[in-house]
Motif scaffolding. Structure first.
Motif, mmCIF file in Angstrom:
data_model
loop_
_atom_site.group_PDB
_atom_site.id
_atom_site.type_symbol
_atom_site.label_atom_id
_atom_site.label_comp_id
_atom_site.label_asym_id
_atom_site.label_seq_id
_atom_site.Cartn_x
_atom_site.Cartn_y
_atom_site.Cartn_z
ATOM 1 N N ARG A 1 0.778 -1.245 0.086
ATOM 2 C CA ARG A 1 -0.124 0.031 0.171
ATOM 3 C C ARG A 1 0.848 1.154 -0.142
ATOM 4 O O ARG A 1 0.423 2.149 -0.897
ATOM 5 C CB ARG A 1 -0.870 -0.004 1.227
ATOM 6 C CG ARG A 1 -1.753 1.217 1.342
ATOM 7 C CD ARG A 1 -2.646 1.323 2.786
ATOM 8 N NE ARG A 1 -1.823 0.838 3.961
ATOM 9 C CZ ARG A 1 -1.123 1.366 4.440
ATOM 10 N NH1 ARG A 1 -0.859 2.723 4.280
ATOM 11 N NH2 ARG A 1 -0.507 0.983 5.668
ATOM 12 N N VAL A 2 1.846 1.255 0.876
ATOM 13 C CA VAL A 2 2.698 2.350 1.015
ATOM 14 C C VAL A 2 3.709 2.698 -0.507
ATOM 15 O O VAL A 2 3.633 3.792 -0.773
ATOM 16 C CB VAL A 2 3.620 2.222 2.242
ATOM 17 C CG1 VAL A 2 4.731 3.556 2.108
ATOM 18 C CG2 VAL A 2 2.882 2.538 3.365
ATOM 19 N N LEU A 3 4.161 1.582 -0.779
ATOM 20 C CA LEU A 3 4.840 1.620 -2.100
ATOM 21 C C LEU A 3 3.883 2.105 -3.284
ATOM 22 O O LEU A 3 4.348 2.904 -4.172
ATOM 23 C CB LEU A 3 5.658 0.227 -2.415
ATOM 24 C CG LEU A 3 6.673 0.077 -1.570
ATOM 25 C CD1 LEU A 3 7.103 -1.350 -1.820
ATOM 26 C CD2 LEU A 3 7.813 1.165 -1.508
ATOM 27 N N LYS A 4 2.711 1.742 -3.083
ATOM 28 C CA LYS A 4 1.810 2.138 -4.403
ATOM 29 C C LYS A 4 1.382 3.517 -4.273
ATOM 30 O O LYS A 4 1.447 4.262 -5.328
ATOM 31 C CB LYS A 4 0.559 1.225 -4.273
ATOM 32 C CG LYS A 4 -0.529 1.580 -5.343
ATOM 33 C CD LYS A 4 -1.824 0.721 -5.169
ATOM 34 C CE LYS A 4 -2.768 1.057 -6.379
ATOM 35 N NZ LYS A 4 -3.859 0.138 -6.278
ATOM 36 N N ASN A 5 1.331 4.051 -3.026
ATOM 37 C CA ASN A 5 0.848 5.571 -2.975
ATOM 38 C C ASN A 5 2.165 6.198 -3.207
ATOM 39 O O ASN A 5 1.950 7.319 -3.842
ATOM 40 C CB ASN A 5 0.492 5.760 -1.525
ATOM 41 C CG ASN A 5 -0.916 5.235 -1.100
ATOM 42 O OD1 ASN A 5 -1.710 5.027 -2.120
ATOM 43 N ND2 ASN A 5 -1.452 4.982 -0.075
ATOM 44 N N ALA A 6 3.354 5.826 -2.824
ATOM 45 C CA ALA A 6 4.400 6.690 -3.144
ATOM 46 C C ALA A 6 4.731 6.522 -4.704
ATOM 47 O O ALA A 6 5.319 7.805 -5.284
ATOM 48 C CB ALA A 6 5.750 5.889 -2.437
ATOM 49 N N ARG B 1 2.457 5.820 6.008
ATOM 50 C CA ARG B 1 3.344 5.105 6.883
ATOM 51 C C ARG B 1 2.903 3.758 6.995
ATOM 52 O O ARG B 1 1.714 3.497 7.077
ATOM 53 C CB ARG B 1 3.560 5.846 8.006
ATOM 54 C CG ARG B 1 4.315 7.399 7.798
ATOM 55 C CD ARG B 1 5.862 7.022 7.437
ATOM 56 N NE ARG B 1 6.318 8.201 7.193
ATOM 57 C CZ ARG B 1 6.680 8.958 5.997
ATOM 58 N NH1 ARG B 1 6.570 8.179 4.934
ATOM 59 N NH2 ARG B 1 7.378 9.892 5.974
ATOM 60 N N ILE B 2 3.828 2.649 7.301
ATOM 61 C CA ILE B 2 3.424 1.435 7.712
ATOM 62 C C ILE B 2 3.351 1.527 9.247
ATOM 63 O O ILE B 2 4.383 2.213 9.915
ATOM 64 C CB ILE B 2 4.587 0.726 7.179
ATOM 65 C CG1 ILE B 2 4.778 0.526 5.904
ATOM 66 C CG2 ILE B 2 4.372 -1.013 7.862
ATOM 67 C CD1 ILE B 2 5.957 -0.256 5.281
ATOM 68 N N TRP C 1 10.787 -0.749 8.088
ATOM 69 C CA TRP C 1 11.300 0.174 8.612
ATOM 70 C C TRP C 1 11.992 1.300 7.679
ATOM 71 O O TRP C 1 11.905 2.538 7.759
ATOM 72 C CB TRP C 1 12.154 0.115 9.816
ATOM 73 C CG TRP C 1 11.134 -0.317 11.073
ATOM 74 C CD1 TRP C 1 11.476 -1.599 11.844
ATOM 75 C CD2 TRP C 1 10.763 0.530 12.037
ATOM 76 N NE1 TRP C 1 10.563 -1.366 13.135
ATOM 77 C CE2 TRP C 1 9.946 0.016 13.004
ATOM 78 C CE3 TRP C 1 10.322 2.121 11.646
ATOM 79 C CZ2 TRP C 1 9.264 0.366 13.921
ATOM 80 C CZ3 TRP C 1 9.615 2.500 12.714
ATOM 81 C CH2 TRP C 1 8.965 1.831 13.812
ATOM 82 N N ASN C 2 12.761 0.578 6.717
ATOM 83 C CA ASN C 2 13.586 1.326 5.910
ATOM 84 C C ASN C 2 12.541 2.290 4.848
ATOM 85 O O ASN C 2 12.811 3.311 4.380
ATOM 86 C CB ASN C 2 14.583 0.383 5.018
ATOM 87 C CG ASN C 2 15.465 -0.012 5.727
ATOM 88 O OD1 ASN C 2 15.861 0.673 6.996
ATOM 89 N ND2 ASN C 2 16.080 -1.150 5.732
ATOM 90 N N ILE C 3 11.408 1.445 4.631
ATOM 91 C CA ILE C 3 10.299 2.109 3.755
ATOM 92 C C ILE C 3 10.054 3.401 4.371
ATOM 93 O O ILE C 3 9.847 4.637 3.787
ATOM 94 C CB ILE C 3 9.362 1.228 3.397
ATOM 95 C CG1 ILE C 3 9.856 0.298 2.401
ATOM 96 C CG2 ILE C 3 8.050 1.983 2.739
ATOM 97 C CD1 ILE C 3 8.966 -0.833 1.987
ATOM 98 N N ASN C 4 9.675 3.184 5.627
ATOM 99 C CA ASN C 4 9.036 4.416 6.595
ATOM 100 C C ASN C 4 10.179 5.486 6.582
ATOM 101 O O ASN C 4 9.784 6.764 6.361
ATOM 102 C CB ASN C 4 8.861 4.167 7.828
ATOM 103 C CG ASN C 4 7.305 3.473 8.107
ATOM 104 O OD1 ASN C 4 6.471 3.518 7.155
ATOM 105 N ND2 ASN C 4 7.043 2.780 9.186
#
Length: 98
Positions: free
Chosen positions: A66-71, A79-80, A95-98
């Motif tokens: 979800r977060v990567l798609k929104n990005a 955020r996750i 955590w690295n994605i956040n």
């Protein structure tokens, strides 16, 4: 598959030890059929994968997607949340994605 997946929690360790004890008792008391059956169950239990955290992983993976798609659409506020503190590579990735 490794043996660490068999011993994920204390209950499986106690069950494994108890079954091993029953198998040894069966051999000592000349009850070979009981010992053979219990030993067979022990051998088969090594090959059954552990699915203890599969539900938690799927939720975490859905949050990451979800977060990567929104990005990808330029929405960088997402955020996750509820990342497990289990030290897994999935947690570190979240955590690295956040």
């Amino acid at each position: 598959m490794n043996l660490s997946s068999l011993f994920k929690n204390n209950q499986t360790v106690v069950l494994f030890i108890a079954l091993f004890g029953v198998a040894v008792f069966g051999l000592a008391s000349a009850n070979y059929i009981l010992a053979g059956i219990v030993f067979g169950v022990l051998v088969l239990s090594v090959f059954i994968p552990s699915n203890q955290n599969s539900g938690q992983k799927s939720i975490l993976h859905a949050s990451i997607q979800r977060v990567l798609k929104n990005a990808a659409y330029g929405k960088l506020e997402d955020r996750i949340t509820n990342i497990p503190a289990d030290g897994s590579s999935d947690s570190a990735y979240a955590w690295n994605i956040n």
